[in-house]
Design a protein around this motif. Structure first.
Motif, mmCIF file in Angstrom:
data_model
loop_
_atom_site.group_PDB
_atom_site.id
_atom_site.type_symbol
_atom_site.label_atom_id
_atom_site.label_comp_id
_atom_site.label_asym_id
_atom_site.label_seq_id
_atom_site.Cartn_x
_atom_site.Cartn_y
_atom_site.Cartn_z
ATOM 1 N N PHE A 124 115.093 11.458 -1.534
ATOM 2 C CA PHE A 124 114.232 10.311 -1.829
ATOM 3 C C PHE A 124 112.786 10.595 -1.436
ATOM 4 N N TYR A 125 111.865 10.247 -2.331
ATOM 5 C CA TYR A 125 110.430 10.323 -2.046
ATOM 6 C C TYR A 125 109.720 9.265 -2.875
ATOM 7 N N ASN A 126 108.824 8.502 -2.243
ATOM 8 C CA ASN A 126 108.058 7.477 -2.937
ATOM 9 C C ASN A 126 106.586 7.628 -2.556
ATOM 10 N N ASN A 127 105.776 7.992 -3.519
ATOM 11 C CA ASN A 127 104.343 8.198 -3.253
ATOM 12 C C ASN A 127 103.625 6.898 -2.916
ATOM 13 N N VAL A 128 104.166 5.754 -3.365
ATOM 14 C CA VAL A 128 103.538 4.469 -3.077
ATOM 15 C C VAL A 128 103.557 4.167 -1.570
ATOM 16 N N GLN A 129 104.486 4.781 -0.857
ATOM 17 C CA GLN A 129 104.626 4.531 0.576
ATOM 18 C C GLN A 129 103.615 5.312 1.410
ATOM 19 N N GLU A 130 102.599 5.889 0.798
ATOM 20 C CA GLU A 130 101.605 6.623 1.573
ATOM 21 C C GLU A 130 100.912 5.704 2.575
ATOM 22 N N PHE A 131 100.660 4.460 2.181
ATOM 23 C CA PHE A 131 100.068 3.510 3.131
ATOM 24 C C PHE A 131 100.975 3.322 4.335
ATOM 25 N N ASN A 132 102.267 3.213 4.094
ATOM 26 C CA ASN A 132 103.244 3.081 5.185
ATOM 27 C C ASN A 132 103.135 4.244 6.161
ATOM 28 N N ARG A 133 103.074 5.450 5.618
ATOM 29 C CA ARG A 133 102.993 6.641 6.481
ATOM 30 C C ARG A 133 101.632 6.740 7.173
ATOM 31 N N ASP A 134 100.574 6.355 6.473
ATOM 32 C CA ASP A 134 99.239 6.408 7.078
ATOM 33 C C ASP A 134 99.125 5.457 8.269
ATOM 34 N N ILE A 135 99.578 4.213 8.094
ATOM 35 C CA ILE A 135 99.453 3.251 9.184
ATOM 36 C C ILE A 135 100.385 3.613 10.336
ATOM 37 N N THR A 136 101.490 4.298 10.020
ATOM 38 C CA THR A 136 102.377 4.790 11.080
ATOM 39 C C THR A 136 101.676 5.862 11.905
ATOM 40 N N ASP A 192 99.155 1.834 -11.319
ATOM 41 C CA ASP A 192 100.253 1.853 -12.287
ATOM 42 C C ASP A 192 101.508 2.427 -11.637
ATOM 43 N N ASN A 193 102.669 2.036 -12.167
ATOM 44 C CA ASN A 193 103.967 2.498 -11.655
ATOM 45 C C ASN A 193 104.128 2.176 -10.171
ATOM 46 N N TRP A 194 103.536 1.037 -9.772
ATOM 47 C CA TRP A 194 103.628 0.611 -8.383
ATOM 48 C C TRP A 194 104.969 -0.073 -8.154
ATOM 49 N N GLY A 195 105.554 0.142 -6.982
ATOM 50 C CA GLY A 195 106.788 -0.547 -6.625
ATOM 51 C C GLY A 195 107.803 0.389 -6.025
ATOM 52 N N PRO A 196 108.971 -0.151 -5.660
ATOM 53 C CA PRO A 196 110.018 0.679 -5.062
ATOM 54 C C PRO A 196 110.569 1.666 -6.066
ATOM 55 N N ASP A 250 102.832 -4.818 -0.047
ATOM 56 C CA ASP A 250 103.531 -4.327 -1.238
ATOM 57 C C ASP A 250 104.909 -4.976 -1.352
ATOM 58 N N PHE A 251 105.963 -4.160 -1.311
ATOM 59 C CA PHE A 251 107.325 -4.665 -1.503
ATOM 60 C C PHE A 251 108.165 -4.553 -0.235
ATOM 61 N N TYR A 252 107.535 -4.474 0.933
ATOM 62 C CA TYR A 252 108.297 -4.284 2.174
ATOM 63 C C TYR A 252 107.556 -4.892 3.354
ATOM 64 N N ILE A 253 108.235 -4.949 4.487
ATOM 65 C CA ILE A 253 107.611 -5.339 5.741
ATOM 66 C C ILE A 253 107.799 -4.194 6.736
ATOM 67 N N ARG A 254 106.845 -4.074 7.666
ATOM 68 C CA ARG A 254 106.840 -2.971 8.633
ATOM 69 C C ARG A 254 106.379 -3.516 9.977
ATOM 70 N N VAL A 255 107.117 -3.246 11.051
ATOM 71 C CA VAL A 255 106.743 -3.720 12.379
ATOM 72 C C VAL A 255 106.725 -2.558 13.355
ATOM 73 N N PHE A 256 105.806 -2.652 14.331
ATOM 74 C CA PHE A 256 105.700 -1.689 15.421
ATOM 75 C C PHE A 256 105.826 -2.481 16.717
ATOM 76 N N VAL A 257 106.904 -2.267 17.456
ATOM 77 C CA VAL A 257 107.154 -3.050 18.661
ATOM 78 C C VAL A 257 107.401 -2.130 19.848
#
Length: 576
Positions: free
Chosen positions: A55-67, A523-527, A285-292
């Protein structure tokens, strides 16, 4: 031993991978190989098979960047206690000039270099290993990263990408069930991790119980959930089974989803005398992310019930109230004790429109963020804007989080309120100015346009909306007798000071400064689709799919034709 492990795994790679390595040695670009494509993100370059076995999703780059931004600040905080300064930039960066005027100069550690006193990280569901490789190359002060996955093809991809990026001195691949592996690591501080990252396909709840035990006290737990249909109220029974909370279907559902997830993590932590401290919570986007942060403390863990609340919401006008699960009272000796929440806070029917209320939750009712942590992340992202591709978006998100009312759970959405009254949606600053002029506080929610987060009671909100409706000269007769809108528009207003003159504090500072807040999606945004089943016989798997397709071929069309044929049956007609 690590070298032997890598050699052993490389020897087990498919023939085409060995061919790829041989061809790469002849200086042929990896990206031109038939079975692989080369993907560059941040400082990492990974090889992905075209077959989608991993599995690889390029849209999740924001997820990885903020992580990366969040874990960097966590590492800085952990290492400064050891008189070590973790820095974001490379050691040989000539554009950076640092001045250390402290009495005792601190030793600096840089990204991409292992630090013996540094933090340990577990990526429990690693897939391609991209996140682990990026953490190794971009986060300073890292001692070890374990990139785990249960899929054999995923582990092969992780090993391949570790070698391709030259980070074998920091990252180790591991093939195991994530839950079982974390249970193995929960005993003994030396086996636990400083940071655990959970980014599954769907819900993270199956992994939470083991994760809260495998992370060290004061450690960081990063959790993503993508099952937004469940969290946002489409399947309340499924949500309760997974998260032990009932969601309420509303346009403000994304904040409720965040609070459901935080409450679920807290419940898992409390079973082991632990409790959480949210540092950063994002709905994007299409998910939620928490850092606790996960803390250990039996006494403080008992305060958990005071951080949880039920939501009482009208299904017709969206008015809502919170009912705390418990309250804290002072004892005669100056101590504190918990008593059950006093309530209900409202009756069976809504005070505004008279329709029935629904009960949801429990949800996390405490703050979503740690302001000091937000300041640190924002400062780093602003100081090094070229470090992360999505820096501008992260800056906008963090800025909006800092502007939110931290002590006010949930929010209204102005276009939802307007649709109930069948009126044009008022300008955001107009409605918020009315709230401020009435003597209440107001802000937005970072995950929703047209959001109104306020401590004003529902009666005030609807008095203001009624006044705006009257300004538009609309016809009351459009609303049926007994409807929520009719009840709202015919009730007497109780708000004394209704004034829509513009107030500066009603408009967000981030909006005035022109900071990117809600960017246009590409374009082609989403899961993306789930990775293919990991089968030893790919041909067998393809045959199964072909047989399934053949079995159902034409049946969906026939069913559709049957449903759309509304002609009455005629006696004697040939029925086909």
């Amino acid at each position: 031993m690590l070298i032997r492990s890598i050699v052993r795994n490389l020897a087990a790679q498919p023939v085409r991978y060995m061919q790829a390595q041989a061809m790469a040695a002849k200086t042929e670009p990896i990206g031109q190989l038939k079975d692989f494509k080369e993907i560059k993100e941040g400082k990492a370059t990974i090889l992905i098979e075209n077959s989608n076995n991993v599995f690889y999703n390029n849209v999740q780059e924001f997820n990885r960047d903020i992580t990366i931004a969040a874990i960097t600040e966590f590492a800085k905080e952990a290492l400064v206690k050891k008189n070590i300064k973790a820095v974001e930039f490379q050691e040989n960066d000539k554009n950076i000039v640092t001045i250390d005027d402290s009495a005792t100069p601190m030793r600096k550690v840089y990204p991409g270099k292992p630090c013996e006193e540094g933090i340990t990280i577990l990526e429990a569901l690693s897939a391609s290993g991209l996140r682990s490789v990026r953490l190794a190359k971009e986060v300073p002060g890292v001692k070890q990263i374990v990139a785990n996955d249960i899929s054999k093809s995923a582990v092969e991809a992780i090993e391949r990408n570790i070698t391709h990026n030259g980070v074998s001195d920091i990252v180790t691949a591991n093939e195991d069930d994530a839950t079982l592996y974390m249970h193995k690591c929960k005993r003994g501080r030396e086996n636990q991790f400083d940071v655990i990252d959970l980014d599954p396909y769907g819900t993270a709840t199956p992994f939470l119980d083991s994760a809260v035990q495998a992370v060290r006290p004061q450690g960081l737990l990063c959790v993503t959930c993508t099952d937004m249909a469940v969290l946002c109220g489409n399947n309340p029974d499924s949500c309760y089974a997974k998260y032990r909370s009932i969601p309420l279907k509303t346009k403000a559902c994304h904040e409720m989803a965040l609070r459901i997830l935080l409450g679920c993590i807290e419940q898992h932590a409390n079973r082991y005398s632990r409790y959480i401290e949210p540092l950063l919570s994002v709905s994007v986007d299409f998910y939620i992310r928490v850092f606790v942060k996960v803390h250990y403390g039996p006494a403080k863990a008992k305060f958990s019930t005071s951080k949880q609340a039920y939501v009482i919401r009208c299904g017709s006008c969206s008015s809502f109230h919170l009912q705390p699960v418990s309250n804290i009272i002072k004892t005669a000796k100056g101590g504190e004790k918990h008593v059950p929440g006093i309530g209900p806070s409202v009756g069976k029917n809504c005070d505004v429109c008279g329709h029935k209320n629904s009960i949801g939750g429990p949800i996390w009712a405490a703050p979503l963020y740690n302001q000091t942590f937000l300041d640190k992340v924002l400062y780093s992202v602003t100081a090094f804007p070229n470090r992360l591709t999505t820096s501008s978006r992260i800056k906008g998100m963090i800025t909006m989080m800092k502007e939110e009312l931290q002590d006010v759970p949930l929010h209204y959405v102005s276009d939802e309120l307007s649709s109930i009254l069948k009126m044009s949606c008022p300008r955001d600053v107009e409605l918020k100015s009315g709230i401020v002029n009435a003597g209440y506080r107001v802000s937005s929610f970072h995950g929703r346009t047209s959001s109104v987060k306020t401590d004003a009671p529902p009666s005030v909100i609807w008095d203001l909306m009624k006044a705006l409706w009257q300004k538009q000269n609309l016809n009351l007769e459009k609303h049926q007798v007994g409807s929520a809108a009719r009840a709202i528009l015919t009730r007497s207003s109780t708000t004394e000071n209704i004034d829509f003159r513009k107030r500066d504090e009603a408009e967000a500072a981030s909006k005035k400064a022109g900071i990117t807040r809600f960017p246009t999606m590409p374009d082609n945004w989403g899961p993306k689709a789930r990775a293919k089943d990991n089968s030893d016989d790919e041909e067998t798997s393809n045959n199964i799919l072909k047989e399934r397709s053949k079995k159902f071929q034409g049946k969906r069309k026939a069913k559709s034709d049957h449903n759309t044929d509304k002609r009455p049956k005629i006696a004697g007609e040939d029925q086909r």
